[in-house]
Design a protein around this motif. Structure first.
Motif, PDB file in Angstrom:
ATOM      1  N   UNK A  46      -0.491 -13.871  -9.292  1.00 47.19           N
ATOM      2  CA  UNK A  46      -1.498 -13.160  -9.501  1.00 47.19           C
ATOM      3  C   UNK A  46      -1.275 -11.527  -8.699  1.00 47.19           C
ATOM      4  N   UNK A  47      -1.896 -10.796  -9.606  1.00 51.17           N
ATOM      5  CA  UNK A  47      -1.828  -9.265  -9.013  1.00 51.17           C
ATOM      6  C   UNK A  47      -3.385  -8.846  -8.855  1.00 51.17           C
ATOM      7  N   UNK A  48      -3.478  -8.149  -7.600  1.00 53.41           N
ATOM      8  CA  UNK A  48      -4.772  -7.722  -7.546  1.00 53.41           C
ATOM      9  C   UNK A  48      -4.497  -5.988  -7.098  1.00 53.41           C
ATOM     10  N   UNK A  49      -5.314  -5.321  -7.751  1.00 56.60           N
ATOM     11  CA  UNK A  49      -5.089  -3.834  -7.196  1.00 56.60           C
ATOM     12  C   UNK A  49      -6.274  -3.269  -6.987  1.00 56.60           C
ATOM     13  N   UNK A  99      -4.321  -4.274   5.889  1.00 60.47           N
ATOM     14  CA  UNK A  99      -4.603  -5.599   5.053  1.00 60.47           C
ATOM     15  C   UNK A  99      -3.988  -6.866   5.540  1.00 60.47           C
ATOM     16  N   UNK A 100      -2.850  -6.880   6.189  1.00 54.01           N
ATOM     17  CA  UNK A 100      -2.338  -7.952   6.784  1.00 54.01           C
ATOM     18  C   UNK A 100      -3.085  -8.195   7.997  1.00 54.01           C
ATOM     19  N   UNK A 101      -3.333  -7.306   8.821  1.00 55.64           N
ATOM     20  CA  UNK A 101      -4.391  -7.674   9.887  1.00 55.64           C
ATOM     21  C   UNK A 101      -5.697  -8.296   9.684  1.00 55.64           C
ATOM     22  N   UNK A 102      -6.084  -7.919   8.718  1.00 49.71           N
ATOM     23  CA  UNK A 102      -7.346  -8.605   8.305  1.00 49.71           C
ATOM     24  C   UNK A 102      -7.115 -10.071   7.997  1.00 49.71           C
ATOM     25  N   UNK A 103      -6.080 -10.444   7.324  1.00 51.12           N
ATOM     26  CA  UNK A 103      -5.575 -11.852   6.937  1.00 51.12           C
ATOM     27  C   UNK A 103      -5.408 -12.441   8.283  1.00 51.12           C
ATOM     28  N   UNK A 162      -3.187  -2.316  -2.061  1.00 52.19           N
ATOM     29  CA  UNK A 162      -4.361  -1.773  -1.321  1.00 52.19           C
ATOM     30  C   UNK A 162      -4.244  -0.198  -1.574  1.00 52.19           C
ATOM     31  N   UNK A 163      -5.176   0.622  -1.530  1.00 52.58           N
ATOM     32  CA  UNK A 163      -5.296   2.111  -1.756  1.00 52.58           C
ATOM     33  C   UNK A 163      -4.422   2.275  -3.176  1.00 52.58           C
ATOM     34  N   UNK A 164      -4.608   1.449  -4.254  1.00 50.00           N
ATOM     35  CA  UNK A 164      -3.394   1.402  -5.279  1.00 50.00           C
ATOM     36  C   UNK A 164      -3.563   2.825  -6.083  1.00 50.00           C
ATOM     37  N   UNK A 195       0.642  -1.052  -0.109  1.00 46.13           N
ATOM     38  CA  UNK A 195      -0.058   0.025  -0.085  1.00 46.13           C
ATOM     39  C   UNK A 195       0.943   1.378   0.119  1.00 46.13           C
ATOM     40  N   UNK A 196       0.465   2.411  -0.113  1.00 42.23           N
ATOM     41  CA  UNK A 196       1.153   3.509  -0.065  1.00 42.23           C
ATOM     42  C   UNK A 196       1.907   3.704   0.895  1.00 42.23           C
TER      43      UNK A 196
END
Ligand SMILES: Nc1ncnc2c1ncn2[C@@H]1O[C@H](COP(=O)(O)OP(=O)(O)OP(=O)(O)O)[C@@H](O)[C@H]1O
Ligand SMILES: [Mg+2]
Length: 255
Positions: A161-164, A83-87, A138-140, A74-75
């Motif tokens: 894979x790439x997710x933005x 995001x990591x905390x959610x995982x 995230x927040x791409x 993320x920025x």
């Protein structure tokens, strides 16, 4: 035996996995969870669940595909950590279905050799990882182009894979470029009207309180001009002409 069958079902079905995590996926979330695309752009309004869904996909990958390297970017570190905390939270809620070798504040390492790692938002410090199975940005829309260009090669050898995922932020930057002109992407556009958890009365209040431009950006997936943009994107694009010769550079002076 029953447990094994159940586990196999979760391994093959990410929608079932999300439900096991206590979520009831919205229609667009079901589409995303069922997708096999390796290039995904999520242009979604605030609070629509884009980080949550990416977290589900990341954990699923780590648990059921041994040896996967998952990178969260993320920025700024604080945002990738979110995001990591959610995982990590989903992982703990599930009772750690695969044991952890190391469970840290910014990374998770599993017994099946999968790793989830939080990257800092700076180009100089992200280099060094390779063979990513999934890179989630995230927040791409607020990620610097140079950071994006530094992380893309991490997918080169692994074919990962790439997710933005982002809410728009101006007609500039890689997220805007990829959304408008990029090839090979599966795109999801999710305005607030498609999010059942955002009440209409709240949106009405926001519509009155926020400048139109900001409201459209935050809740209607719209790439608006940013505050510091002196000329509009359309004006600049319209002003570019092939008929005018540059004063300097290799094209200068050619007739
Ligand atoms: N399908 C779902 N079922 C239940 N709750 C959900 C679902 N999807 C998202 N949520 C909840 O909605 C809230 C917002 O989700 P999330 O943080 O993923 O949104 P976001 O799009 O990343 O928001 P932001 O733009 O603010 O980062 C969280 O509390 C999350 O748990
Ligand atoms: Mg988010």
């Amino acid at each position: 035996m029953m447990e094994l069958r159940d586990d196999l079902r979760l391994a093959l079905d990410r929608v079932a996995f999300a439900k096991r995590l206590g979520l009831k996926p919205d229609p667009w979330q079901e589409d995303l969870l069922s997708s096999t695309s390796e290039r995904v752009l999520l242009n979604c309004c605030r609070q629509s669940g884009k980080s949550t869904m990416t977290g589900v996909i990341a954990l699923h990958r780590a648990l059921y595909h041994p040896g996967s390297l998952i990178l969260c970017l993320a920025p700024a570190l604080r945002q990738s950590q979110e995001l990591f905390t959610k995982i990590a939270g989903f992982y703990r809620d599930q009772g750690r279905p695969v044991s952890a070798v190391a469970e840290r504040k910014l990374s998770l390492e599993l017994e099946n050799r999968s790793r989830v790692i939080t990257l800092p938002g700076s180009e100089k410090t992200v280099r060094g990882f390779s063979g990513a199975a999934l890179l989630a940005v995230d927040e791409a829309a607020r990620v610097d182009d140079s950071l994006y260009f530094a992380v893309r090669p991490m997918l080169a050898v692994s074919g990962g894979s790439l997710m933005m995922l982002s809410t728009p932020y101006g007609k500039r930057g890689v997220f805007f470029e990829e959304w408008t002109n990029g090839i090979g992407w599966e795109r999801y556009e999710v305005p607030a009207s498609q999010c059942p958890r955002i009440p209409e009365v709240f949106l009405e209040e926001e519509r009155h309180s926020l400048p139109h431009r900001v409201y459209r950006q935050e809740y209607e997936c719209s790439f608006e001009e940013t505050d510091d943009q002196v000329f509009s994107f359309e004006d600049v694009a319209a002003a570019i002409s092939k008929d005018v010769r540059p004063l300097f550079g290799s094209e200068a002076g050619r007739s």
